[in-house]
Scaffold this motif. Sequence first.
Motif, PDB file in Angstrom:
ATOM      1  N   ARG A 157     -21.984 -31.558 110.275  1.00 40.16           N
ATOM      2  CA  ARG A 157     -23.168 -32.895 109.965  1.00 40.16           C
ATOM      3  C   ARG A 157     -22.959 -32.900 108.014  1.00 40.16           C
ATOM      4  O   ARG A 157     -22.426 -31.230 107.644  1.00 40.16           O
ATOM      5  CB  ARG A 157     -24.301 -32.732 110.305  1.00 40.16           C
ATOM      6  N   PRO A 199     -23.422 -33.169 104.247  1.00 41.92           N
ATOM      7  CA  PRO A 199     -25.071 -32.792 103.462  1.00 41.92           C
ATOM      8  C   PRO A 199     -25.774 -34.000 103.635  1.00 41.92           C
ATOM      9  O   PRO A 199     -24.780 -34.510 102.964  1.00 41.92           O
ATOM     10  CB  PRO A 199     -24.625 -31.933 102.491  1.00 41.92           C
ATOM     11  N   THR A 200     -27.093 -34.538 103.286  1.00 39.16           N
ATOM     12  CA  THR A 200     -27.622 -35.906 103.001  1.00 39.16           C
ATOM     13  C   THR A 200     -28.472 -35.573 101.840  1.00 39.16           C
ATOM     14  O   THR A 200     -29.000 -34.321 101.938  1.00 39.16           O
ATOM     15  CB  THR A 200     -28.326 -36.315 104.109  1.00 39.16           C
TER      16      THR A 200
END
Length: 186
Positions: A183, A185-186
């Motif tokens: 995923r 990074p947010t």
Amino acid sequence: PAFQKGAAEHLPNAEITFDRFHLMKLVNEAVDDVRNGEVLTQPNLKKTRWLWLKNDCNLKVKQKEKLQALLKDQNLKTAQAYQFRLTFQDIFTIKNRHQGATLLKAWLENARTSDLPPIVKVAYTIMNHWDGVLRWFESQITNGILEGFNSLIQSAKAKARGYRTHKNFINMAYLILGKLDLRLPT
């Protein structure tokens, strides 16, 4: 047989252990064979396959009730085979080789003299692999993790309907089994 032959050729000093999972699989298949043979004369056994093969803790309430009702019939060969299954399963909760061997010998004697050909066949199979079966009580080795890995890889292979190269297939195996977090990074 293929695994045993390969191990003998390439690992001559290795001692083969027959794990509990595969031994239980043999016994479960025997129970199901007994049920299949008896279902023609006992219509109440139709659609009961999983009652005999699942562990009691995994059965739903209605399934448990139906199983208990079927077990009360003393003439059911499937019920006899099921009792062999439960006893065999209990033997493999023991960690001591000597105690396990003693109980397993008693089970084999009862199984060999039963009038249930699939159970008799399993008994002779276990006798023919006696040392490897007893080795499980010492090592507790199982290849369950490898079986799980193989299942994941076969599933990925089926989804892709093939890979262009072996390298791509190997990379996909590493990706699936490595449990990488891809995923962003947010």
